[in-house]
Design a protein around this motif. Structure first.
Motif, PDB file in Angstrom:
ATOM      1  N   TRP A  21       5.747  -8.427  43.040  1.00  0.00           N
ATOM      2  CA  TRP A  21       4.335  -8.666  42.694  1.00  0.00           C
ATOM      3  C   TRP A  21       4.119  -8.510  41.191  1.00  0.00           C
ATOM      4  CZ3 TRP A  21       1.975 -11.476  45.835  1.00  0.00           C
ATOM      5  CH2 TRP A  21       2.022 -11.290  47.218  1.00  0.00           C
ATOM      6  N   ASP A  22       4.671  -7.412  40.656  1.00  0.00           N
ATOM      7  CA  ASP A  22       4.513  -7.186  39.213  1.00  0.00           C
ATOM      8  C   ASP A  22       5.115  -8.330  38.409  1.00  0.00           C
ATOM      9  OD1 ASP A  22       3.213  -4.834  39.657  1.00  0.00           O
ATOM     10  OD2 ASP A  22       4.993  -3.571  39.446  1.00  0.00           O
ATOM     11  N   TYR A  23       6.271  -8.778  38.885  1.00  0.00           N
ATOM     12  CA  TYR A  23       6.971  -9.863  38.180  1.00  0.00           C
ATOM     13  C   TYR A  23       6.117 -11.131  38.193  1.00  0.00           C
ATOM     14  CZ  TYR A  23      11.079 -12.384  36.445  1.00  0.00           C
ATOM     15  OH  TYR A  23      11.964 -13.101  35.664  1.00  0.00           O
ATOM     16  N   ILE A  24       5.591 -11.462  39.367  1.00  0.00           N
ATOM     17  CA  ILE A  24       4.788 -12.694  39.489  1.00  0.00           C
ATOM     18  C   ILE A  24       3.506 -12.564  38.662  1.00  0.00           C
ATOM     19  CG2 ILE A  24       3.431 -14.067  41.129  1.00  0.00           C
ATOM     20  CD1 ILE A  24       5.749 -13.479  43.148  1.00  0.00           C
ATOM     21  N   LYS A  25       2.922 -11.387  38.668  1.00  0.00           N
ATOM     22  CA  LYS A  25       1.704 -11.188  37.860  1.00  0.00           C
ATOM     23  C   LYS A  25       2.015 -11.429  36.376  1.00  0.00           C
ATOM     24  CE  LYS A  25       0.178  -7.173  39.588  1.00  0.00           C
ATOM     25  NZ  LYS A  25      -0.606  -5.980  39.764  1.00  0.00           N
ATOM     26  N   ILE A  35       8.687 -18.941  42.739  1.00  0.00           N
ATOM     27  CA  ILE A  35       8.012 -17.745  43.269  1.00  0.00           C
ATOM     28  C   ILE A  35       8.824 -17.198  44.452  1.00  0.00           C
ATOM     29  CG2 ILE A  35       5.948 -16.962  44.523  1.00  0.00           C
ATOM     30  CD1 ILE A  35       4.321 -18.853  42.713  1.00  0.00           C
ATOM     31  N   GLY A  36       9.318 -18.117  45.271  1.00  0.00           N
ATOM     32  CA  GLY A  36      10.163 -17.683  46.398  1.00  0.00           C
ATOM     33  C   GLY A  36      11.398 -16.942  45.913  1.00  0.00           C
ATOM     34  N   ALA A  54      16.290 -18.900  34.925  1.00  0.00           N
ATOM     35  CA  ALA A  54      17.740 -18.619  34.896  1.00  0.00           C
ATOM     36  C   ALA A  54      18.246 -18.333  36.306  1.00  0.00           C
ATOM     37  CB  ALA A  54      18.032 -17.445  33.973  1.00  0.00           C
ATOM     38  N   TYR A  55      17.489 -17.548  37.067  1.00  0.00           N
ATOM     39  CA  TYR A  55      17.962 -17.222  38.421  1.00  0.00           C
ATOM     40  C   TYR A  55      17.949 -18.462  39.309  1.00  0.00           C
ATOM     41  CZ  TYR A  55      18.752 -14.980  42.838  1.00  0.00           C
ATOM     42  OH  TYR A  55      19.297 -14.636  44.056  1.00  0.00           O
ATOM     43  N   SER A  56      16.910 -19.290  39.156  1.00  0.00           N
ATOM     44  CA  SER A  56      16.835 -20.517  39.968  1.00  0.00           C
ATOM     45  C   SER A  56      18.047 -21.402  39.687  1.00  0.00           C
ATOM     46  CB  SER A  56      15.558 -21.302  39.640  1.00  0.00           C
ATOM     47  OG  SER A  56      14.434 -20.489  39.821  1.00  0.00           O
ATOM     48  N   TRP A  62      10.625 -13.808  52.531  1.00  0.00           N
ATOM     49  CA  TRP A  62      10.997 -15.036  51.823  1.00  0.00           C
ATOM     50  C   TRP A  62      11.103 -16.205  52.809  1.00  0.00           C
ATOM     51  CZ3 TRP A  62      15.860 -17.626  52.160  1.00  0.00           C
ATOM     52  CH2 TRP A  62      16.064 -18.622  51.206  1.00  0.00           C
ATOM     53  N   GLY A  63      11.743 -15.961  53.943  1.00  0.00           N
ATOM     54  CA  GLY A  63      11.862 -17.001  54.966  1.00  0.00           C
ATOM     55  C   GLY A  63      10.492 -17.361  55.530  1.00  0.00           C
TER      56      GLY A  63
END
Lengths: 393, 474
Positions: free
Chosen positions: B380-384, B366-367, B231-233, B329-330
Motif C-alpha cells: 500500500w505504501d509503495y502504491i501510494k 500494481i499487481g 524494473a521488476y516488471s 494477487w490472484g
C-alpha cells in the motif's frame, strides 16, 4: 542449407567445449590477487552428509567459477563494460574519472548513533583502564582519502557524511573525557587535499603522510610537554619509484584505471642507521634495521607492481623502535592503522623508544597489553573512516 | 542446477549434447533421463527421491486407471492419485501457511519446523496431475515405459521452472523424434536468446528492483518507486520468458517441440489478453483442469461464471506461493477479468489503443507490487508513493543513479518486450528460405553475433551476483 544451419550450433558447441578444455588444462590458483581472497580449489567435502546436503555441489560450482579460465580477464572486461555503459558507481563502490585517473569512494551515510556510542564506549573503557595505570592517552584521527577527496564525483551524488561523522565522533570523545584531536585541523589550509592522497588507493601518499606527521608532532608536543622540531618537508628529498602502483581501489576495479600514482619516499639518510627494531617487545627475537621494515618496494624489480604496503610497511602486531639519536627520552606507544605505516619512522626518530601496536593483529585486552609496556604516553592514531578498531570489546 | 551458470553452460550442456548425439537412438531417452536426474540432484540431492516417488506413484496409478473399466472406479482412483500429488505439494508448500491460519484462529501454538520447498515441485506435480487426468479422460493411453514417463516428468529443460508440458504434447516425441539441422539452429538460437534475456536483462533489472524494494517506504520517492516497479516488471518477464526460451530451445536441440509459454504479454490491450500471453502453460492448465470442469462459461447463471473465474484466479495466485499476498494477487486479477467480461472490454474497444496499453501496464504493475512486496502494508505504501500520495518527494539521488546507470538495460528491455526482433527474425528467415544469396551472409552474421552474445553472457556470469530464477521458488 543444412551446413548453413549447422554453423551456429557447431560454433556454440565449439565455444563451450573450448571453455571446458581450458578449464581442465589451466592450472588452479590458490589466491586471487585482484579480489584479495582465497579461491576454491579442488579440495571438496565428500562425506555422504556433504553430498546429501548439497555442500559438495556448491563447492564444485564455486570451484568452476573461481578457476574459470582467464577469470581475471573476464572480470576486468566487465569493469570496462560497466564504465563504457556509463555506470556511475562501478562495482557499487567507486566513482571513476578515467580522464584524470581519480577513483573516489561512494558517499558514506551518517554512522548510526549506536555505532558511534559503541566505538566511544570502547575507548572510554581503555581510557579508564590506562588511567588506573597512570598512563595518559589521546585519540587522533588522520584525514582519510574517502572523507576529503570527494571530487570528481557526479553532480547529483549525495553529500558524503565523512566530515560530519568525524565531528560527531570527536564531540562524543570529548563528552566522555577522552583527550582527542583531528589532525586535519593542524594541516595548513593551503595544502590541496588532492596532492595528499593516491588517486587509486584509499591511503595518503608521501606528501599527505608528511602533512599528517607534522600535524601529529604538533599535537604530541602539546601533550607530552616537549618542543620537538619535526623534520621539515624537503621537496628536493623526494625519491620516487618508477614501478607502476597497485592502488587498493584500482585492484577492486581489476587495475583498469590508468593513473600516475607513484610510491615516493622522503626521509633523512640517517634513518637507515639510527634504529634498532624488534618485531615485538625489546629484545624479543631478531633485531631489524630500517630497510628491513620500511620500503620493501625499493628492492623490487621495476616491472613489478608496488602497493602502499610494499611501498612503506606491512601491518605488524607490534614493532619496537630503539633510537640512538633522539630528541626526547620518552617511551611512546602508538596504536594505529595502516595510515601510520608511511610515517612511523619519522615519528619514532624523535623518541628514545617507540612501540607501534596494531590491535587488528594482537590478542587479549589492549589495556593489559599497553600497561605491560609501561609507556609515558599512548596515542591512538586512526584514519577518520575507521570505526571498528577495538575488536576485543 | 541453473541454466545461467558456468557449470551448466560449460560443463553439463556440452557433455550432454555430445553424449546425446553420439549415443544410439535406443539409448537417448535413458541418457536424457540420467542427465535430468543428475541436473535435479545437483541442486536438490535429497529431493530427487521425492520426485522419483511421485513418478512411481503416477506411473502405477496411470496404468491402473487406464485398465479400470467402471467409471466410478476410475474416478475414485483419479481422486486418490490427485490427492497423493496434492498432499506431497501441500506438505512442502502449503502446510506452514495453513498451520499459521489454524494457530491464529484457535490460538493454539503449533510447533512446525518449516521445510524447504523442493525446486520445481509445483511444475512437475502439475505435469503429473495433467497426465493422470488425461489418462482418466482417455485423451491418452497410460505410458507403460517407466523410463519414458520419468523422462516426461523430469526432462531437464523444463523440470524446474516450466513451461508445464502436457503429456499429449510430447507423447509421440518421447517415443520417436528426429533433430533436423533446422531444429539445431533454431533451438540453439532460442537457447542463447533466452540466456541473454536472463543474464543481460533480467539480472540487471533484478539488481535495481531488489535495491529499491529493500528501501523502507519512507525512503522511496515517486520516481524511484516507478523505476523499481518497471524494473521488476521487466525482470520477471525476462527472467521467466528467458527460462522458457531456454527450455524450448534446449528441448528443440534434443528433438522435442514444446508449446510457447509467452507471447509478448506487455503489448496486451486488456488484462484478459495479458493472461492469454503470460505463462500460457499455467493459464491453459487451470482453464482445462479447473475452469472447464467447474463449468467454465457454459453455466446456467452469469454469476457462476464470475464465481468460476474468481476460484481459478485465486488458485492461480495460490499456486505461486503460500501467502495471502499471492492469493490477493490472484484474486485481484480474478476481479479485473470479471469486470472486463462484464463491461470494461466494451469500454476499452471505444478508447484509443494507446490508452488500452496504458490501462494494462498500470494494472499489471500494481499487481506486481503485491507480488513482489513482502506484505500488504508495504504494498500500500509503495502504491501510494507511486501516485504522489505521500510526501516523500518526486525524485532523489537514487532515482537519478538508477536512470543513468541502467538506461541501456531499460531501453534494451523495453525494445525486446515488443515483437520488433521477432518480426525481423520472421522476415529474415522467410527471405533466407527463398534466397541462398541472403541465407549465407545471414547465417554467418547470426553465428558471429550469437557467439559474441555467449561471450558477453560469460563475462556477466563470471561476475554474477544475482542469478537465481524468480520462478524457482514456485
Amino acid at each position: 542449407m543444412k551446413i548453413l544451419n549447422l554453423l551456429l550450433p557447431i560454433a556454440m558447441l565449439a565455444v563451450l567445449v573450448t571453455g571446458l578444455t581450458l578449464f581442465f588444462t589451466t592450472e588452479d590458483r590458490e589466491v586471487s590477487e585482484m579480489e584479495n581472497r582465497e579461491l576454491q580449489t579442488a579440495h571438496f567435502s565428500t562425506s555422504v552428509q556433504d553430498i546429501i546436503s548439497g555442500k559438495l555441489t556448491k563447492e564444485v560450482e564455486s570451484y568452476i567459477s573461481d578457476q574459470f579460465a582467464f577469470r581475471d580477464d573476464w572480470m576486468k572486461n566487465f569493469v570496462k563494460f560497466q564504465s563504457a555503459t556509463g555506470k556511475t558507481v562501478i562495482k557499487d563502490q567507486y566513482y571513476v574519472d578515467a580522464r584524470t585517473g581519480w577513483i573516489v569512494s561512494k558517499a558514506a551515510d551518517l554512522v548510526p548513533e549506536e555505532d558511534l556510542d559503541k566505538f566511544v564506549g570502547d575507548f572510554a573503557k581503555i581510557n579508564e583502564g590506562l588511567s588506573a595505570h597512570n598512563i595518559p592517552m589521546a585519540f587522533f584521527t588522520f584525514p582519510a582519502k574517502a572523507t576529503y577527496v570527494r571530487e570528481p564525483s557526479p553532480s547529483y551524488a549525495p553529500e558524503d557524511m565523512g566530515i560530519k561523522n568525524n565531528a560527531r565522533l570527536h564531540e562524543k570523545l570529548t563528552a566522555n573525557g577522552i583527550d582527542n584531536a583531528k589532525m586535519m585541523d593542524a594541516i595548513p589550509n593551503g595544502v590541496d587535499v588532492h596532492n595528499m592522497f593516491f588517486k587509486t588507493d584509499h591511503h595518503w601518499n608521501m606528501y599527505g603522510a608528511y602533512q599528517g606527521y607534522l600535524a601529529m608532532m604538533k599535537n604530541m608536543n602539546a601533550r607530552i610537554g616537549e618542543e620537538i622540531q619535526p623534520i621539515p618537508f624537503d621537496e628536493n628529498n623526494m625519491n620516487c619509484l618508477s614501478n607502476d602502483f597497485s592502488g587498493s581501489w584500482n585492484k577492486v576495479l581489476y587495475m583498469t584505471v590508468e593513473n600516475d600514482d607513484q610510491i615516493c619516499y622522503n626521509y633523512p639518510e640517517n634513518f637507515e642507521s639510527q634504529f634498532t627494531v624488534y618485531m615485538g617487545k625489546v629484545g624479543e627475537g631478531k633485531e631489524f634495521k630500517f630497510n628491513d621494515i620500511y620500503g620493501a618496494a625499493k628492492n623490487m624489480p621495476q616491472d613489478e607492481l608496488v602497493s602502499y604496503a610494499t611501498g612503506y610497511s606491512l601491518d605488524y602486531a607490534m614493532l619496537t623502535f630503539l633510537n640512538n639519536d633522539y630528541d626526547s627520552d620518552k617511551h611512546i606507544v602508538i596504536v594505529k592503522d595502516s595510515y601510520m605505516n608511511a610515517i612511523q619512522f619519522h615519528v619514532a626518530s624523535h623518541f628514545k623508544q617507540t612501540t607501534i601496536v596494531d590491535l587488528r593483529h594482537t590478542q587479549g585486552d589492549p589495556v593489559d597489553l599497553i600497561a605491560e609496556l609501561n609507556p609515558d604516553y599512548v596515542f591512538f592514531a586512526y584514519n577518520d573512516r575507521n570505526f571498528n578498531v577495538v575488536e576485543q570489546y | 542446477m541453473v541454466f545461467s551458470s558456468l557449470i551448466f553452460l560449460y560443463v553439463f550442456l556440452p557433455i550432454v549434447i555430445i553424449l546425446y548425439f553420439i549415443s544410439p537412438k535406443w539409448f537417448r531417452n535413458t541418457l536424457l533421463l540420467i542427465a535430468s536426474l543428475f541436473f535435479y540432484a545437483w541442486g536438490e540431492p535429497k529431493y530427487v527421491v521425492l520426485m522419483l516417488l511421485s513418478i512411481i506413484v503416477n506411473y502405477i496409478m496411470g496404468i491402473v486407471i487406464d485398465k479400470a473399466d467402471a467409471k466410478s472406479k476410475r474416478l475414485t482412483l483419479l481422486i486418490v492419485t490427485i490427492l497423493i500429488n496434492l498432499a506431497i505439494l501441500g506438505y512442502y508448500k502449503y502446510a506452514g501457511f495453513f498451520i499459521d491460519i489454524y494457530s491464529d484462529i484457535t490460538g493454539q501454538n503449533i510447533v512446525w519446523e518449516a521445510v524447504p520447498l523442493p525446486i520445481g515441485i509445483s511444475f512437475y506435480t502439475f505435469q503429473a496431475v495433467s497426465y493422470i487426468i488425461d489418462v482418466y479422460r482417455k485423451d491418452v493411453k497410460a505410458n507403460r515405459s517407466l523410463i519414458d514417463l520419468s523422462l516426461f516428468i523430469t526432462l531437464f529443460p523444463q523440470l524446474v521452472a516450466g513451461p508445464i508440458v502436457r503429456y499429449q504434447t510430447i507423447d509421440e516425441q518421447i517415443k520417436s523424434r528426429f533433430t533436423s539441422s533446422s531444429d539445431l539452429m533454431v533451438g540453439t538460437r532460442r537457447f542463447i536468446q533466452g540466456l541473454g534475456k536472463k543474464v543481460l536483462i533480467a539480472n540487471p533489472m533484478g539488481e535495481v528492483a531488489d535495491q529499491i524494494f529493500a528501501l523502507s517506504a519512507g525512503d522511496l520517492t515517486t520516481g524511484t518507486a516507478w523505476i523499481g516497479i518497471i524494473a521488476y516488471s521487466l525482470q520477471i518477464y525476462f527472467d521467466f520468458s528467458g527460462y522458457s526460451d531456454m527450455a524450448i530451445g534446449l528441448a528443440r536441440i534434443f528433438g522435442f517441440r514444446f508449446e510457447e509459454n509467452f507471447n509478448y504479454p506487455y503489448i496486451s490491450q486488456s488484462i484478459t489478453e495479458f493472461w492469454r500471453r503470460w505463462h500460457i502453460s499455467l493459464s491453459s492448465w487451470f482453464r482445462d483442469y479447473v475452469y472447464f470442469p467447474l463449468g467454465g462459461s457454459r453455466v446456467s447463471h452469469q454469476w457462476k461464471v464470475y464465481r468460476n473465474l474468481l476460484i481459478v484466479w485465486t488458485l492461480t495466485g495460490f499456486w505461486h506461493g503460500a501467502s495471502w499476498t499471492f492469493m490477493a494477487w490472484g484474486f485481484y486479477y480474478g476481479i479485473i477479468i470479471c469486470l472486463e467480461k462484464k463491461f470494461i472490454l466494451k469500454w476499452l474497444e471505444k478508447i484509443p489503443r494507446l490508452f488500452r496499453h496504458v490501462y494494462v501496464l498500470i494494472l499489471v504493475m500494481i499487481g506486481w507490487v503485491f507480488f513482489r512486496a513482502d506484505n500488504f502494508s508495504y504494498s500500500w505504501d509503495y502504491i501510494k508513493t507511486m501516485f504522489f500520495m505521500t510526501e516523500n518527494g518526486s525524485y532523489d539521488y537514487n532515482t537519478i543513479v538508477y536512470l543513468m546507470d541502467y538506461a541501456i538495460y531499460f531501453v534494451a528491455a523495453i525494445v525486446l518486450a515488443i515483437p520488433v526482433y521477432m518480426m525481423y527474425q520472421k522476415w529474415s528467415e522467410t527471405k533466407a528460405e527463398n534466397s541462398i544469396g541472403f541465407a549465407i551472409p545471414l547465417r554467418i552474421l547470426q553465428t558471429v553475433l550469437y557467439v559474441g552474445l555467449i561471450l558477453i553472457i560469460t563475462m556477466f556470469l563470471v561476475n554474477a551476483t544475482h542469478n537465481l530464477f524468480i520462478y524457482f521458488r514456485f
